[in-house]
Write an enzyme that holds these catalytic residues in place. Structure first.
Site, short mmCIF file in Angstrom:
data_model
loop_
_atom_site.label_atom_id
_atom_site.label_comp_id
_atom_site.label_asym_id
_atom_site.label_seq_id
_atom_site.Cartn_x
_atom_site.Cartn_y
_atom_site.Cartn_z
N ARG A 131 0.30 22.56 -3.89
CA ARG A 131 1.39 21.64 -3.51
C ARG A 131 1.21 20.99 -2.14
NH1 ARG A 131 4.08 25.88 -5.56
NH2 ARG A 131 4.73 25.62 -7.73
N GLU A 195 -13.95 -6.66 5.98
CA GLU A 195 -12.56 -6.21 6.22
C GLU A 195 -12.21 -6.35 7.70
OE1 GLU A 195 -10.49 -5.43 3.81
OE2 GLU A 195 -11.67 -4.63 2.14
N ARG A 252 3.08 -4.73 4.19
CA ARG A 252 1.73 -4.20 3.98
C ARG A 252 0.89 -5.14 3.11
NH1 ARG A 252 0.36 2.31 3.60
NH2 ARG A 252 -1.76 2.04 2.89
N ASN A 256 -3.74 -7.60 1.95
CA ASN A 256 -4.41 -8.05 0.74
C ASN A 256 -4.91 -9.48 0.84
OD1 ASN A 256 -4.39 -5.76 -0.89
ND2 ASN A 256 -2.24 -6.08 -1.39
N HIS A 263 -10.37 -9.34 -6.27
CA HIS A 263 -10.25 -8.43 -7.42
C HIS A 263 -10.67 -9.14 -8.72
CE1 HIS A 263 -7.18 -5.94 -4.94
NE2 HIS A 263 -8.41 -5.51 -4.77
N HIS A 276 -17.39 -4.47 -2.55
CA HIS A 276 -16.01 -4.89 -2.30
C HIS A 276 -15.92 -5.91 -1.15
CE1 HIS A 276 -11.70 -4.76 -2.08
NE2 HIS A 276 -11.77 -4.42 -0.80
#
Ligand SMILES: NC(=O)c1ccc[n+]([C@@H]2O[C@H](COP(=O)([O-])OP(=O)(O)OC[C@H]3O[C@@H](n4cnc5c(N)ncnc54)[C@H](O)[C@@H]3O)[C@@H](O)[C@H]2O)c1
Ligand SMILES: [Zn+2]
Length: 373
Positions: A131, A195, A252, A256, A263, A276
């Site tokens: 957990r 990026e 956020r 993208n 994509h 990527h």
């Protein structure tokens, strides 16, 4: 008197402010050997599950393993095959079982040593085993250092969908050693730089200026330049994540930028054809041309990105692919709402906005105009 070594850069720390889940990213050059002391300075540890992949383990498993043992930590070292297919239910099951077999308990920690694949997979193991175990990351690709190790998203793939099983599980600390990038294949390294350029475009024009002025040190992976771009990228991503930790306010989404086209390109070209970051490079230029078409962005700013990305040896031309398939892939992307396309569009270098209701023909003309002349 101590002689100054130009390769020696003072380490620095980036704080990720997330209330009780706050943590620090420690960035330095040659600090991997201090990983044991670093972890024990954050909490007391008697058992660590160290997860890496075959490529990374060949270079860095031993020093990390030894540094942990030197602090009296018992280490269960688990190595998975390198590559995206390891982000699977089958690999997760093997890791859960191996950890159990070696007496994992609720006080054990998980240490991810590797790129984004290992960070996502090991983070998911940490989040689910007993957990939830404390999680530490040692990202070893540029992409993982500037992107996937910040923000707490962890998970695995199903055959039909990437990253579909997972959760948010923030690390207790991230240690970045820029020296590990020396062994990263050049194409993987350059892909991570896309990026980094993205952060400049979405949030920070002076940072974009810095990248333009430091192309050669970046291509040469100079420690000072690496530390600068990694620290700034982490700071920028941390700011965005702090304001929208679980992707609920929409802020956020600016991360993208370029990614709807990216994509679609990855899907239609076939996974693996483009790395990527290479697809991000092409996608950012499509989004910039879209901004021009919508009258909010100017051609010289598209050209600046084009010049920087090509100086960094990243692809800039849109490949010839089936346009109907590209559009269909964009319409399936998660940023589509009620059938209308939504894109993160630049307004100027350093500022972007989410624009909804984009006409598909306009979106596709921004794609098409990127074919090489
Ligand atoms: N959690 C997030 O927020 C987030 C964000 C972006 C991407 N991701 C995920 O990250 C993954 C991609 O990450 P990646 O690009 O780092 O790929 P990766 O982890 O597969 O690493 C790329 C290759 O480099 C090798 N490698 C790693 N470090 C090395 C080093 N220092 N020296 C030599 N070889 C090394 C790896 O073994 C692998 O072959 C994807 O699964 C993606 O979904 C997650
Ligand atoms: Zn990305």
């Amino acid at each position: 008197m101590p002689t100054s070594n130009p390769r020696q850069v003072p380490p620095q720390t980036v704080h990720v402010p997330l209330a009780e889940r706050s943590y620090d990213i420690s960035i330095g050059t040659g600090n991997l050997a201090q990983v044991g002391k670093w972890i024990t300075s954050l909490r007391s540890v008697t058992h660590a599950v160290l997860i890496s992949d075959t490529n990374v383990a060949a270079h860095y498993e031993k020093p990390v393993h030894q540094a942990l043992e030197a602090e009296g930590i018992r280490v269960t070292s688990l190595v998975v095959p390198a590559g995206e297919p390891s982000k699977s239910v089958a690999t997760a099951q093997k890791l859960w079982e191996a950890a159990l077999e070696d007496r994992v308990d609720r006080k054990s920690i998980v240490v991810a040593l590797g790129g984004g694949v290992i960070g996502d997979l090991a983070g998911f193991i940490a989040a689910t085993m007993t957990r939830g175990l404390d999680f530490f990351q040692i990202p070893t690709t540029l992409l993982a250092q500037v992107d996937s190790s910040v923000g707490g998203k962890v998970g695995i793939n199903l055959p039909a969908a990437k990253n579909i099983v997972g959760c948010f599980w923030q690390p207790k600390g991230v240690l970045i050693d820029t020296a590990v990038l020396e062994t990263l294949p050049r194409r993987e390294y350059l892909s991570g730089l896309a990026e980094v350029v993205k952060y400049g475009v979405i949030l920070d024009e002076p940072f974009f200026d810095y990248l333009e002025a430091n192309v050669q040190p970046l291509l040469d992976r100079e420690p000072a330049a690496l530390q600068k771009i990694i620290a700034r990228s982490c700071e920028l991503k941390a700011q965005v994540v702090a304001e929208d930790e679980r992707e609920t306010t929409g802020l956020r989404a600016i991360l993208n930028y370029g990614h709807t086209y990216c994509h679609a390109l990855e899907t239609v070209a076939g996974y693996g054809e483009f790395l990527h970051g290479e697809a991000v490079s092409v996608g950012m230029l499509c989004a910039s041309r879209l901004g021009e078409k919508l009258g909010v962005f100017h051609a010289p700013s598209t050209q600046r990105q084009h010049a920087l990305l090509s100086a960094l040896s990243l692809p800039v031309d849109t490949p010839q692919l089936d346009e109907a398939a590209i559009l269909a892939a964009m319409q399936r992307d998660k940023k589509v709402e009620h059938g209308k396309l939504r894109f993160i569009v630049p307004l100027k270098i350093g500022k972007v906005e989410l624009m909804a209701d984009i006409d598909s023909e306009v979106a596709m003309s921004a794609w098409r105009e990127g074919h090489s002349a």
